[in-house]
Design an enzyme around this catalytic site. Structure first.
Site, PDB file in Angstrom:
ATOM      1  N   HIS A 127       1.085   6.509  10.581  1.00  0.00           N
ATOM      2  CA  HIS A 127       0.415   5.880  11.733  1.00  0.00           C
ATOM      3  C   HIS A 127       1.380   5.498  12.858  1.00  0.00           C
ATOM      4  O   HIS A 127       0.929   5.071  13.916  1.00  0.00           O
ATOM      5  CB  HIS A 127      -0.357   4.632  11.298  1.00  0.00           C
ATOM      6  CG  HIS A 127      -1.506   4.927  10.392  1.00  0.00           C
ATOM      7  ND1 HIS A 127      -2.493   5.831  10.711  1.00  0.00           N
ATOM      8  CD2 HIS A 127      -1.828   4.438   9.164  1.00  0.00           C
ATOM      9  CE1 HIS A 127      -3.367   5.884   9.709  1.00  0.00           C
ATOM     10  NE2 HIS A 127      -2.989   5.067   8.767  1.00  0.00           N
ATOM     11  N   ASP A 164      -3.897  11.706   2.944  1.00  0.00           N
ATOM     12  CA  ASP A 164      -4.213  10.272   2.975  1.00  0.00           C
ATOM     13  C   ASP A 164      -5.622  10.100   3.538  1.00  0.00           C
ATOM     14  O   ASP A 164      -6.072  10.891   4.368  1.00  0.00           O
ATOM     15  CB  ASP A 164      -3.191   9.563   3.868  1.00  0.00           C
ATOM     16  CG  ASP A 164      -3.292   8.050   3.816  1.00  0.00           C
ATOM     17  OD1 ASP A 164      -2.467   7.432   3.119  1.00  0.00           O
ATOM     18  OD2 ASP A 164      -4.190   7.485   4.471  1.00  0.00           O
ATOM     19  N   HIS A 166      -6.690   8.047   5.589  1.00  0.00           N
ATOM     20  CA  HIS A 166      -6.671   7.717   7.013  1.00  0.00           C
ATOM     21  C   HIS A 166      -6.045   8.868   7.802  1.00  0.00           C
ATOM     22  O   HIS A 166      -5.120   9.527   7.318  1.00  0.00           O
ATOM     23  CB  HIS A 166      -5.857   6.439   7.252  1.00  0.00           C
ATOM     24  CG  HIS A 166      -6.369   5.255   6.481  1.00  0.00           C
ATOM     25  ND1 HIS A 166      -5.858   4.902   5.242  1.00  0.00           N
ATOM     26  CD2 HIS A 166      -7.364   4.375   6.757  1.00  0.00           C
ATOM     27  CE1 HIS A 166      -6.517   3.823   4.801  1.00  0.00           C
ATOM     28  NE2 HIS A 166      -7.439   3.495   5.691  1.00  0.00           N
ATOM     29  N   ASP A 248      -5.184   7.077  -1.165  1.00  0.00           N
ATOM     30  CA  ASP A 248      -6.267   6.135  -0.911  1.00  0.00           C
ATOM     31  C   ASP A 248      -7.622   6.814  -0.705  1.00  0.00           C
ATOM     32  O   ASP A 248      -8.613   6.130  -0.430  1.00  0.00           O
ATOM     33  CB  ASP A 248      -5.931   5.202   0.263  1.00  0.00           C
ATOM     34  CG  ASP A 248      -5.244   5.898   1.413  1.00  0.00           C
ATOM     35  OD1 ASP A 248      -5.154   7.138   1.404  1.00  0.00           O
ATOM     36  OD2 ASP A 248      -4.791   5.189   2.339  1.00  0.00           O
TER      37      ASP A 248
HETATM   38 ZN   LIG Z   1      -4.145   5.515   4.220  1.00  0.00          ZN
END
Ligand SMILES: [Zn+2]
Length: 311
Positions: A127, A164, A166, A248
């Site tokens: 991120h 992931d 996200h 995740d």
């Molecule tokens: Zn994540």
């Protein structure tokens, strides 16, 4: 053909605070899982800190100085944003997290017989854009690894693959302006950070996003990779694969609502390995990103590393 596990004690000293999901126990769970006797053949190394030159291939000098300048006293936190905190040990951990991915890249190119590497790191990185930290991330570890491969070993095409849950908008920000890189990501959508629609495609499709609706499971995940990302990745013909390995998307994870099984992480790793075999002499460098249910994190990481070891 062998696999290197890279970690560092500083990763346990990055402490974003009590009750924070991105906690030191995550790394303890991962390392405990990899102590099982089935991992006896893993080679193991301690990360060194990334150099300023390595960091500045992705992040501007003033950004690097700002992050490294945040050194709160022991027991105190500096909040970078509402989700992202730095403790006394965070800067040192972030330096070694980026350095671990650099070490993985060095290992697969230095002729020592390592073809795959797993960097068990905290903080995660995908991120972090070149100039904005966030989402628990300070330096973009995988992008720094990709740039190192290009600068140090003259590698023309590096692909970063991200499963992931996200979307790695920080990694995409690096890739979408540079046709020598490729970024493929599956992620829950909508979800933090809000990016990652299929319409975001970079330069001539060097970004491939597969957004998955909440409650999607193995079928949707495997179809998305098989039909959308893997064919484009194969055409890109990467000489090195770097993996943003977040766990995740597992059905047990508390931060998101995808329904992956542990075996899906073996499957995706094997798919990526076969493309690495075809174009990049089997070279895969994987770095830990998210994964917040400790039991799922341990099991899925073990499945991922076994696939990297081809066992
Ligand atoms: Zn994540």
């Amino acid at each position: 053909m062998s696999t290197l596990l890279i970690s560092h004690p500083s990763f346990l000293e990055h402490d974003p605070g009590e009750y924070h999901p991105e906690c030191p126990d995550r790394l303890r769970a991962v390392m405990a899982a990899l102590e099982d006797e089935s991992f006896a053949l893993l080679h193991r190394a301690a990360a060194t800190a990334a150099t300023l030159e390595q960091l500045q291939r992705v992040h501007p000098e003033n950004y690097v100085e700002a992050i490294l300048g945040i050194q709160p006293p022991a027991g105190e936190l500096v909040m970078i944003d509402p989700d992202t905190a730095m403790s006394a040990g965070s800067a040192e951990a972030a330096l070694h997290a980026a350095g671990a991915v650099v070490a993985g890249v060095d290992a697969v190119f230095d002729g020592s017989g390592i073809d795959t590497a797993f960097a068990a790191v905290r903080p995660p990185g995908h991120h972090a854009t070149p100039d904005v930290p966030g989402g628990f991330c300070l330096f973009n570890n995988v992008a720094i690894g990709a740039r190192h491969a290009q600068a140090q070993y003259g590698i023309a095409r590096v692909a970063i693959l991200d499963f992931d849950v996200h979307h790695g908008q920080g990694t995409q920000a690096v890739v979408e302006v540079d046709a020598s890189l490729f970024y493929g990501s599956s992620h829950q959508y909508p979800l933090y950070p809000g990016t990652g629609s299929a319409r975001e495609h970079g330069i001539d499709g060097n970004v491939v996003n597969v957004p998955l609706a909440p409650n999607s499971g193995s079928g949707e995940f495997r179809a998305g990779w098989s039909e959308r990302i893997l064919p484009r990745l194969d055409r890109f013909a990467p000489e090195l694969l770097i993996v943003s390995a977040g766990f995740d998307a597992h059905k047990r994870d508390p931060l998101a609502q995808l329904r992956l099984e542990t075996d899906d992480f073996r499957w995706i790793t094997e798919q990526l390995m076969s493309i690495a075999d075809r174009h990049g002499k089997g070279r895969v460098v994987s770095a830990l990103e998210g994964g917040y249910d400790l039991e799922a994190l341990a099991a899925a990481t073990a499945a991922h590393v076994r696939a990297l070891m081809r066992v």
